[in-house]
Design a protein around this motif. Sequence first.
Motif, PDB file in Angstrom:
ATOM      1  N   ILE A  20      60.749 -65.508  75.406  1.00 35.96           N
ATOM      2  CA  ILE A  20      60.538 -66.464  74.303  1.00 35.96           C
ATOM      3  C   ILE A  20      61.265 -65.908  73.077  1.00 35.96           C
ATOM      4  CG2 ILE A  20      58.823 -67.709  72.940  1.00 35.96           C
ATOM      5  CD1 ILE A  20      56.792 -67.112  75.201  1.00 35.96           C
ATOM      6  N   PRO A  21      62.465 -66.409  72.805  1.00 41.59           N
ATOM      7  CA  PRO A  21      63.338 -65.731  71.833  1.00 41.59           C
ATOM      8  C   PRO A  21      63.157 -66.188  70.383  1.00 41.59           C
ATOM      9  CG  PRO A  21      64.540 -67.478  72.913  1.00 41.59           C
ATOM     10  CD  PRO A  21      63.133 -67.565  73.421  1.00 41.59           C
ATOM     11  N   LEU A  22      61.911 -66.187  69.885  1.00 40.45           N
ATOM     12  CA  LEU A  22      61.711 -66.677  68.512  1.00 40.45           C
ATOM     13  C   LEU A  22      62.605 -65.919  67.536  1.00 40.45           C
ATOM     14  CD1 LEU A  22      57.835 -67.223  68.142  1.00 40.45           C
ATOM     15  CD2 LEU A  22      59.610 -68.883  68.674  1.00 40.45           C
ATOM     16  N   GLN A  23      62.577 -64.603  67.664  1.00 36.99           N
ATOM     17  CA  GLN A  23      63.323 -63.797  66.697  1.00 36.99           C
ATOM     18  C   GLN A  23      64.832 -64.040  66.801  1.00 36.99           C
ATOM     19  OE1 GLN A  23      62.243 -59.700  66.808  1.00 36.99           O
ATOM     20  NE2 GLN A  23      63.407 -59.231  64.942  1.00 36.99           N
ATOM     21  N   ALA A  43      66.375 -66.528  67.996  1.00 37.49           N
ATOM     22  CA  ALA A  43      66.747 -67.904  67.646  1.00 37.49           C
ATOM     23  C   ALA A  43      66.503 -68.156  66.154  1.00 37.49           C
ATOM     24  CB  ALA A  43      65.941 -68.889  68.474  1.00 37.49           C
ATOM     25  N   LYS A  44      65.964 -67.128  65.490  1.00 39.26           N
ATOM     26  CA  LYS A  44      65.673 -67.190  64.047  1.00 39.26           C
ATOM     27  C   LYS A  44      64.706 -68.321  63.704  1.00 39.26           C
ATOM     28  CE  LYS A  44      70.001 -65.035  62.608  1.00 39.26           C
ATOM     29  NZ  LYS A  44      70.593 -64.819  63.928  1.00 39.26           N
ATOM     30  N   ILE A  45      63.666 -68.409  64.495  1.00 37.24           N
ATOM     31  CA  ILE A  45      62.616 -69.371  64.152  1.00 37.24           C
ATOM     32  C   ILE A  45      61.265 -68.638  64.126  1.00 37.24           C
ATOM     33  CG2 ILE A  45      63.697 -71.545  64.862  1.00 37.24           C
ATOM     34  CD1 ILE A  45      62.380 -71.303  67.583  1.00 37.24           C
ATOM     35  N   GLN A  46      60.404 -69.076  63.240  1.00 36.02           N
ATOM     36  CA  GLN A  46      59.101 -68.437  63.051  1.00 36.02           C
ATOM     37  C   GLN A  46      58.115 -68.860  64.141  1.00 36.02           C
ATOM     38  OE1 GLN A  46      57.269 -66.206  61.393  1.00 36.02           O
ATOM     39  NE2 GLN A  46      59.344 -65.533  60.854  1.00 36.02           N
ATOM     40  N   SER A  47      58.243 -70.144  64.527  1.00 37.92           N
ATOM     41  CA  SER A  47      57.255 -70.697  65.455  1.00 37.92           C
ATOM     42  C   SER A  47      57.908 -71.805  66.271  1.00 37.92           C
ATOM     43  CB  SER A  47      56.087 -71.265  64.653  1.00 37.92           C
ATOM     44  OG  SER A  47      56.576 -72.265  63.790  1.00 37.92           O
ATOM     45  N   ALA A  48      57.179 -72.287  67.273  1.00 34.49           N
ATOM     46  CA  ALA A  48      57.687 -73.416  68.075  1.00 34.49           C
ATOM     47  C   ALA A  48      56.500 -74.267  68.491  1.00 34.49           C
ATOM     48  CB  ALA A  48      58.430 -72.904  69.304  1.00 34.49           C
ATOM     49  N   ASP A  49      56.766 -75.523  68.817  1.00 32.78           N
ATOM     50  CA  ASP A  49      55.682 -76.393  69.253  1.00 32.78           C
ATOM     51  C   ASP A  49      55.393 -76.214  70.735  1.00 32.78           C
ATOM     52  OD1 ASP A  49      55.127 -78.254  66.819  1.00 32.78           O
ATOM     53  OD2 ASP A  49      57.289 -77.958  66.923  1.00 32.78           O
ATOM     54  N   PHE A  50      56.427 -75.904  71.500  1.00 28.21           N
ATOM     55  CA  PHE A  50      56.166 -75.678  72.934  1.00 28.21           C
ATOM     56  C   PHE A  50      57.268 -74.831  73.549  1.00 28.21           C
ATOM     57  CE2 PHE A  50      58.649 -79.585  72.637  1.00 28.21           C
ATOM     58  CZ  PHE A  50      59.604 -79.460  73.643  1.00 28.21           C
ATOM     59  N   THR A  51      56.903 -74.193  74.658  1.00 27.67           N
ATOM     60  CA  THR A  51      57.928 -73.601  75.518  1.00 27.67           C
ATOM     61  C   THR A  51      57.772 -74.304  76.865  1.00 27.67           C
ATOM     62  OG1 THR A  51      56.577 -71.859  76.527  1.00 27.67           O
ATOM     63  CG2 THR A  51      57.629 -71.337  74.431  1.00 27.67           C
ATOM     64  N   MET A  52      58.856 -74.402  77.594  1.00 28.94           N
ATOM     65  CA  MET A  52      58.809 -75.026  78.916  1.00 28.94           C
ATOM     66  C   MET A  52      59.706 -74.239  79.866  1.00 28.94           C
ATOM     67  SD  MET A  52      61.101 -78.452  78.227  1.00 28.94           S
ATOM     68  CE  MET A  52      60.548 -79.205  79.738  1.00 28.94           C
ATOM     69  N   THR A  53      59.407 -74.323  81.137  1.00 30.81           N
ATOM     70  CA  THR A  53      60.299 -73.696  82.108  1.00 30.81           C
ATOM     71  C   THR A  53      60.102 -74.285  83.496  1.00 30.81           C
ATOM     72  OG1 THR A  53      61.079 -71.580  82.997  1.00 30.81           O
ATOM     73  CG2 THR A  53      58.709 -71.783  82.765  1.00 30.81           C
ATOM     74  N   ASN A  54      61.223 -74.421  84.174  1.00 30.62           N
ATOM     75  CA  ASN A  54      61.199 -74.715  85.604  1.00 30.62           C
ATOM     76  C   ASN A  54      61.747 -73.446  86.245  1.00 30.62           C
ATOM     77  OD1 ASN A  54      61.523 -75.654  88.197  1.00 30.62           O
ATOM     78  ND2 ASN A  54      63.337 -76.884  87.731  1.00 30.62           N
ATOM     79  N   PRO A  55      60.876 -72.528  86.615  1.00 30.87           N
ATOM     80  CA  PRO A  55      61.342 -71.191  87.007  1.00 30.87           C
ATOM     81  C   PRO A  55      62.013 -71.167  88.371  1.00 30.87           C
ATOM     82  CG  PRO A  55      58.970 -71.382  87.293  1.00 30.87           C
ATOM     83  CD  PRO A  55      59.425 -72.693  86.740  1.00 30.87           C
ATOM     84  N   PRO A  56      62.794 -70.118  88.630  1.00 24.94           N
ATOM     85  CA  PRO A  56      63.278 -69.953  90.007  1.00 24.94           C
ATOM     86  C   PRO A  56      62.046 -69.879  90.907  1.00 24.94           C
ATOM     87  CG  PRO A  56      64.305 -68.375  88.496  1.00 24.94           C
ATOM     88  CD  PRO A  56      63.214 -69.036  87.739  1.00 24.94           C
ATOM     89  N   PHE A  57      62.106 -70.614  92.037  1.00 25.55           N
ATOM     90  CA  PHE A  57      60.928 -70.724  92.914  1.00 25.55           C
ATOM     91  C   PHE A  57      60.650 -69.497  93.761  1.00 25.55           C
ATOM     92  CE2 PHE A  57      60.462 -75.509  94.031  1.00 25.55           C
ATOM     93  CZ  PHE A  57      60.066 -75.747  92.731  1.00 25.55           C
ATOM     94  N   TYR A  58      61.757 -68.982  94.317  1.00 27.40           N
ATOM     95  CA  TYR A  58      61.574 -68.080  95.462  1.00 27.40           C
ATOM     96  C   TYR A  58      61.545 -66.607  95.070  1.00 27.40           C
ATOM     97  CZ  TYR A  58      62.760 -72.397  97.812  1.00 27.40           C
ATOM     98  OH  TYR A  58      62.774 -73.698  98.219  1.00 27.40           O
TER      99      TYR A  58
END
Length: 446
Positions: free
Chosen positions: A165-168, A170-185
């Motif tokens: 979660i690259p807040l720093q 990306a130079k942002i203090q906060s975010a409303d959501f994170t999402m991911t479709n991760p590698p399955f296997y």
Amino acid sequence: MTTDQESKDRHFKDLYASPPDFKVLGRLDPDLAAVLNGRELDFDDPASVMQLTKTLLKLDFDLSIELPDDRLCPPVANRHNYILWLKSLLDTSSYEKPGRKAVGIDIGTGASCIYPLLGCTQRPWSFVATDIDSKSLEYARENVKRNELTHRINVLARTQDDLMIPLQDAKIQSADFTMTNPPFYASKDELLESAAQKSRKPFTACTGSETEMVTAGGEVAFVGRILDESLELRERVQWYTCMVGFLSSATKLVERLKKEGIDNYAVTALVQGSKTRRWAVGWSFQAMRPEQSVARGVTSKAGAAKIDLPPATEQQVLKITLPEKIGEFADELRRHIGGLELASWEWDQERLEGIGRAEANVWNRAWRRKRKREMEVEEQESKEEVKKEPSAIAFGFQVRVRVTKNNLSVGCRWMEGHDAVIFESFQGYIKATVNSIRGTAKEKKK
Ligand SMILES: C[S@@+](CC[C@H](N)C(=O)[O-])C[C@H]1O[C@@H](n2cnc3c(N)ncnc32)[C@H](O)[C@@H]1O
């Protein structure tokens, strides 16, 4: 009155409720017609699958993408389902009107950059989109440019060892959501086995490349890393979310959330327009709770039996025969609730529903007795003008009156707070209040 946002949302909501008619789509897009065999599309042919994705993105979202042959080609309906759920998650865990501005982080955006593109098409969202694969990053950047969204989507390269979660960075203090479709296997062998079972060639647009699909420990370990980071970042992100491919993964993640003492979470099955069922899990350290259909969207018996769903947040408190004067009844209810020492209380006369916030269970007798004693002390000390600091909100709720032909029901929704016991106690208060209003009305009639 329906707003633009509402009609747009309605259009997107049922987009893939029924299976696509390829012949109709072929008429609308000659590029798709070229790969069709009558009404049929060959789902084992990577070029056909890729064309279908391009066609749906073009026709339904006015998006255009280019993809390499050796990276995953995202099935649109499945990815769209995740976005639909996220929209509901954000809309129903806020006092703001649906459709607020939001910043999202898509972890592992892939060559398509599909989630940020779909999200920006439907909502005033902006994104940080990450990946570790240089080829995917290159395509993702091109796809953002092609759709003129560079001002809203920041494609950020990461390495395997970076924070997810690259807040720093990306130079942002906060975010409303994170999402991911991760590698399955969890291993290359697992990927090969699954491709063989489906009689598909591995490492194509249908199955994805090794970097995309394989991660040490599988999807649970991938999301586990995000969960670890969330324990540090806590309220800086409102919703941490993921999509997983196996029910067992969703079950394990929920077990972990509970172990960490995270009470505000949501689980759903993503089904619309897709043969393969997927699961979405979200968790939050903040106090706003989503609507029940969003937080407990696992309706199949098998799913509900295996997953420990979050507590119910909506309850019809009681249903009574229609009172003679509905307006008077609703007014009384509004007045009673308004008489509590609430931090705020707003009633919508047209919709017969109201939203309130409380610093404690202020309807409780013991609380009122305690408050009375405090006020007596305050009165004695008032000459010194002690200013009371506002406390944090412990409970936010909505009360709804619903009228049908013969009945009136009163329901309430737990909107804010971490304590299920306060919600239960509030239901008791509403029930007693409605009964007392009815009793008074009967007395008057006599
Ligand atoms: C299953 S693909 C999903 C791609 C796209 N979001 C989609 O839904 O079609 C998983 C993605 O995660 C990326 N990935 C793997 N490890 C990562 C990490 N540590 N940080 C960010 N992305 C990662 C892979 O390169 C791949 O693009």
